[in-house]
Design a protein around this motif. Structure first.
Motif: not given
Length: 129
Positions: A68-72
């Motif tokens: 999983f990769t979180i980004s904004s």
């Protein structure tokens, strides 16, 4: 009125991918801390990831690291959770939550639920085997 809204859930086969979105409104993205959580049937809600405007790195649960990769996207006031190599055990309702007016993921535990004071309604993710 401040709120966060999740989208992007669905049904996917094991090994597939989904991207969840968390759209925030009513507050600026200059200072933010947004977390993703999930809750499977019969289980407690658990932290998946957290990202903020001031931390030098995001945080991940061990169970999702490397997948999983979180980004904004500050221009869109949106946080994303890219989920790859999905497993049946990833099946859950996924929630995003914000720590309002705070620019760092909660300390000492980024996944401490009571630290988050603004929650979305969740989006269902189902991974079939």
């Amino acid at each position: 009125e401040v709120h966060v809204v999740e989208s992007g859930g669905g049904l996917v086969q094991a090994g597939g991918s989904l991207r969840l979105s968390c759209a925030a409104s009513g507050f600026t993205f200059d200072d933010y801390a947004i977390g993703w959580f999930r809750q499977a049937p019969g289980k407690e809600r658990e932290g998946v990831s957290c990202i903020s405007s001031s931390d030098d790195r995001p945080y991940y649960a061990d169970s999702v690291k490397g997948r999983f990769t979180i980004s904004s996207d500050n221009a869109k006031n949106t946080v994303y959770l890219q989920m790859n190599s999905l497993k049946p055990e990833d099946t859950a309702v996924y929630y995003c939550a914000s720590v309002v007016a705070v620019s760092a993921c909660p300390r000492p535990r980024w996944n401490y639920l009571p630290s988050y004071d603004l929650w979305g309604r969740g989006t269902q993710v189902t991974v079939s085997s």
